[in-house]
Write a protein that holds these residues in place. Sequence first.
Motif, PDB file in Angstrom:
ATOM      1  N   ILE A   1      68.896  -2.389  26.881  1.00  0.00           N
ATOM      2  CA  ILE A   1      68.241  -1.133  27.234  1.00  0.00           C
ATOM      3  C   ILE A   1      68.392  -0.159  26.070  1.00  0.00           C
ATOM      4  CG2 ILE A   1      70.332  -0.245  28.369  1.00  0.00           C
ATOM      5  CD1 ILE A   1      68.529   1.247  30.344  1.00  0.00           C
ATOM      6  N   SER A   2      67.353   0.609  25.833  1.00  0.00           N
ATOM      7  CA  SER A   2      67.417   1.616  24.780  1.00  0.00           C
ATOM      8  C   SER A   2      66.582   2.816  25.197  1.00  0.00           C
ATOM      9  CB  SER A   2      66.932   1.058  23.440  1.00  0.00           C
ATOM     10  OG  SER A   2      65.589   0.614  23.541  1.00  0.00           O
ATOM     11  N   ARG A   3      66.773   3.881  24.460  1.00  0.00           N
ATOM     12  CA  ARG A   3      66.098   5.130  24.813  1.00  0.00           C
ATOM     13  C   ARG A   3      65.714   5.861  23.533  1.00  0.00           C
ATOM     14  NH1 ARG A   3      69.001   9.858  28.511  1.00  0.00           N
ATOM     15  NH2 ARG A   3      67.195  11.248  28.671  1.00  0.00           N
ATOM     16  N   ASP A   4      64.466   6.289  23.466  1.00  0.00           N
ATOM     17  CA  ASP A   4      63.978   7.079  22.338  1.00  0.00           C
ATOM     18  C   ASP A   4      63.658   8.472  22.875  1.00  0.00           C
ATOM     19  OD1 ASP A   4      62.536   8.317  20.276  1.00  0.00           O
ATOM     20  OD2 ASP A   4      61.685   6.430  19.610  1.00  0.00           O
ATOM     21  N   ARG A   5      64.576   9.401  22.658  1.00  0.00           N
ATOM     22  CA  ARG A   5      64.387  10.745  23.204  1.00  0.00           C
ATOM     23  C   ARG A   5      63.191  11.445  22.577  1.00  0.00           C
ATOM     24  NH1 ARG A   5      68.652  13.122  26.107  1.00  0.00           N
ATOM     25  NH2 ARG A   5      70.519  11.803  26.288  1.00  0.00           N
ATOM     26  N   ALA A   6      62.922  11.181  21.303  1.00  0.00           N
ATOM     27  CA  ALA A   6      61.803  11.831  20.623  1.00  0.00           C
ATOM     28  C   ALA A   6      60.469  11.427  21.233  1.00  0.00           C
ATOM     29  CB  ALA A   6      61.822  11.494  19.136  1.00  0.00           C
ATOM     30  N   LYS A   7      60.399  10.193  21.724  1.00  0.00           N
ATOM     31  CA  LYS A   7      59.158   9.692  22.326  1.00  0.00           C
ATOM     32  C   LYS A   7      59.182   9.786  23.852  1.00  0.00           C
ATOM     33  CE  LYS A   7      58.084   6.421  18.624  1.00  0.00           C
ATOM     34  NZ  LYS A   7      57.801   4.998  18.283  1.00  0.00           N
ATOM     35  N   ASN A   8      60.283  10.289  24.398  1.00  0.00           N
ATOM     36  CA  ASN A   8      60.418  10.359  25.859  1.00  0.00           C
ATOM     37  C   ASN A   8      60.165   9.001  26.502  1.00  0.00           C
ATOM     38  OD1 ASN A   8      61.134  13.029  25.997  1.00  0.00           O
ATOM     39  ND2 ASN A   8      59.070  13.772  26.463  1.00  0.00           N
ATOM     40  N   THR A   9      60.714   7.979  25.891  1.00  0.00           N
ATOM     41  CA  THR A   9      60.460   6.621  26.357  1.00  0.00           C
ATOM     42  C   THR A   9      61.758   5.832  26.363  1.00  0.00           C
ATOM     43  OG1 THR A   9      58.229   6.682  25.424  1.00  0.00           O
ATOM     44  CG2 THR A   9      59.119   4.525  25.967  1.00  0.00           C
ATOM     45  N   MET A  10      61.919   4.990  27.368  1.00  0.00           N
ATOM     46  CA  MET A  10      63.026   4.041  27.355  1.00  0.00           C
ATOM     47  C   MET A  10      62.456   2.632  27.419  1.00  0.00           C
ATOM     48  SD  MET A  10      64.816   4.306  31.083  1.00  0.00           S
ATOM     49  CE  MET A  10      63.924   4.289  32.608  1.00  0.00           C
ATOM     50  N   TYR A  11      63.262   1.690  27.002  1.00  0.00           N
ATOM     51  CA  TYR A  11      62.812   0.318  26.853  1.00  0.00           C
ATOM     52  C   TYR A  11      63.803  -0.645  27.491  1.00  0.00           C
ATOM     53  CZ  TYR A  11      60.121   2.650  23.194  1.00  0.00           C
ATOM     54  OH  TYR A  11      59.306   3.515  22.495  1.00  0.00           O
ATOM     55  N   LEU A  12      63.286  -1.804  27.819  1.00  0.00           N
ATOM     56  CA  LEU A  12      64.145  -2.905  28.238  1.00  0.00           C
ATOM     57  C   LEU A  12      63.660  -4.153  27.507  1.00  0.00           C
ATOM     58  CD1 LEU A  12      66.524  -3.707  30.110  1.00  0.00           C
ATOM     59  CD2 LEU A  12      64.785  -4.538  31.721  1.00  0.00           C
ATOM     60  N   GLN A  13      64.447  -4.603  26.556  1.00  0.00           N
ATOM     61  CA  GLN A  13      64.157  -5.838  25.846  1.00  0.00           C
ATOM     62  C   GLN A  13      64.747  -6.985  26.640  1.00  0.00           C
ATOM     63  OE1 GLN A  13      62.372  -6.325  22.907  1.00  0.00           O
ATOM     64  NE2 GLN A  13      62.626  -8.518  23.316  1.00  0.00           N
ATOM     65  N   ILE A  14      63.918  -7.947  26.974  1.00  0.00           N
ATOM     66  CA  ILE A  14      64.361  -9.089  27.780  1.00  0.00           C
ATOM     67  C   ILE A  14      64.166 -10.350  26.954  1.00  0.00           C
ATOM     68  CG2 ILE A  14      64.153 -10.274  29.976  1.00  0.00           C
ATOM     69  CD1 ILE A  14      62.645  -7.880  31.072  1.00  0.00           C
ATOM     70  N   ASN A  15      65.234 -11.046  26.685  1.00  0.00           N
ATOM     71  CA  ASN A  15      65.193 -12.276  25.900  1.00  0.00           C
ATOM     72  C   ASN A  15      65.629 -13.467  26.744  1.00  0.00           C
ATOM     73  OD1 ASN A  15      64.513 -10.759  23.540  1.00  0.00           O
ATOM     74  ND2 ASN A  15      66.679 -10.317  23.218  1.00  0.00           N
ATOM     75  N   SER A  16      65.322 -14.656  26.246  1.00  0.00           N
ATOM     76  CA  SER A  16      65.726 -15.901  26.915  1.00  0.00           C
ATOM     77  C   SER A  16      65.402 -15.846  28.405  1.00  0.00           C
ATOM     78  CB  SER A  16      67.231 -16.135  26.710  1.00  0.00           C
ATOM     79  OG  SER A  16      67.554 -16.186  25.341  1.00  0.00           O
ATOM     80  N   LEU A  17      64.160 -15.524  28.694  1.00  0.00           N
ATOM     81  CA  LEU A  17      63.761 -15.349  30.086  1.00  0.00           C
ATOM     82  C   LEU A  17      63.942 -16.618  30.900  1.00  0.00           C
ATOM     83  CD1 LEU A  17      60.706 -13.078  29.506  1.00  0.00           C
ATOM     84  CD2 LEU A  17      62.423 -12.675  31.274  1.00  0.00           C
ATOM     85  N   LYS A  18      64.364 -16.413  32.141  1.00  0.00           N
ATOM     86  CA  LYS A  18      64.567 -17.499  33.082  1.00  0.00           C
ATOM     87  C   LYS A  18      63.658 -17.287  34.295  1.00  0.00           C
ATOM     88  CE  LYS A  18      69.504 -17.567  31.918  1.00  0.00           C
ATOM     89  NZ  LYS A  18      70.880 -17.490  32.470  1.00  0.00           N
ATOM     90  N   ALA A  19      63.433 -18.360  35.034  1.00  0.00           N
ATOM     91  CA  ALA A  19      62.579 -18.250  36.225  1.00  0.00           C
ATOM     92  C   ALA A  19      63.116 -17.202  37.195  1.00  0.00           C
ATOM     93  CB  ALA A  19      62.471 -19.606  36.906  1.00  0.00           C
ATOM     94  N   GLU A  20      64.432 -17.101  37.274  1.00  0.00           N
ATOM     95  CA  GLU A  20      65.041 -16.151  38.215  1.00  0.00           C
ATOM     96  C   GLU A  20      64.909 -14.696  37.772  1.00  0.00           C
ATOM     97  OE1 GLU A  20      66.502 -18.846  36.893  1.00  0.00           O
ATOM     98  OE2 GLU A  20      68.615 -18.479  36.386  1.00  0.00           O
ATOM     99  N   ASP A  21      64.365 -14.474  36.584  1.00  0.00           N
ATOM    100  CA  ASP A  21      64.091 -13.104  36.139  1.00  0.00           C
ATOM    101  C   ASP A  21      62.756 -12.590  36.684  1.00  0.00           C
ATOM    102  OD1 ASP A  21      65.445 -13.960  32.924  1.00  0.00           O
ATOM    103  OD2 ASP A  21      66.446 -12.870  34.560  1.00  0.00           O
TER     104      ASP A  21
END
Length: 125
Positions: A68-88
């Motif tokens: 998880i990350s947050r860019d205050r200047a862009k008023n945006t937060m992110y969720l990077q998801i790697n190695s995705l599994k079926a249960e995700d």
Amino acid sequence: QLQASGGGLVQAGGSLRLSCAASGSASDYQAVAWFRQAPGKEREGVACIRSASNGPTYADSVKGRFAISRDRAKNTMYLQINSLKAEDTAVYYCAARFNRILYSMWLDPSSYSYWGQGTLVTVSS
């Protein structure tokens, strides 16, 4: 005030980056988080950034794969998801609140006042 995007259909092992754009006084949020809800299951917290903490907090089920990350200047937060599994596979929601949140509260959806509309992530095996 929150708009989530970035979901889609991806093969197992792939990656996605979810975004959550905020409007208004987003820079004043003291806690921002991502939750997910799979069909037939309760909404569960996966990651959180708290102003009272030195770093992000993750659910055990996603540690090492989600960021998880947050860019205050862009008023945006992110969720990077790697190695995705079926249960995700789930609808992913962003959430936020203006007041500080205790570590013991971050997994509770009722701790957050603002929610995005959700974005669907489907992982094919």
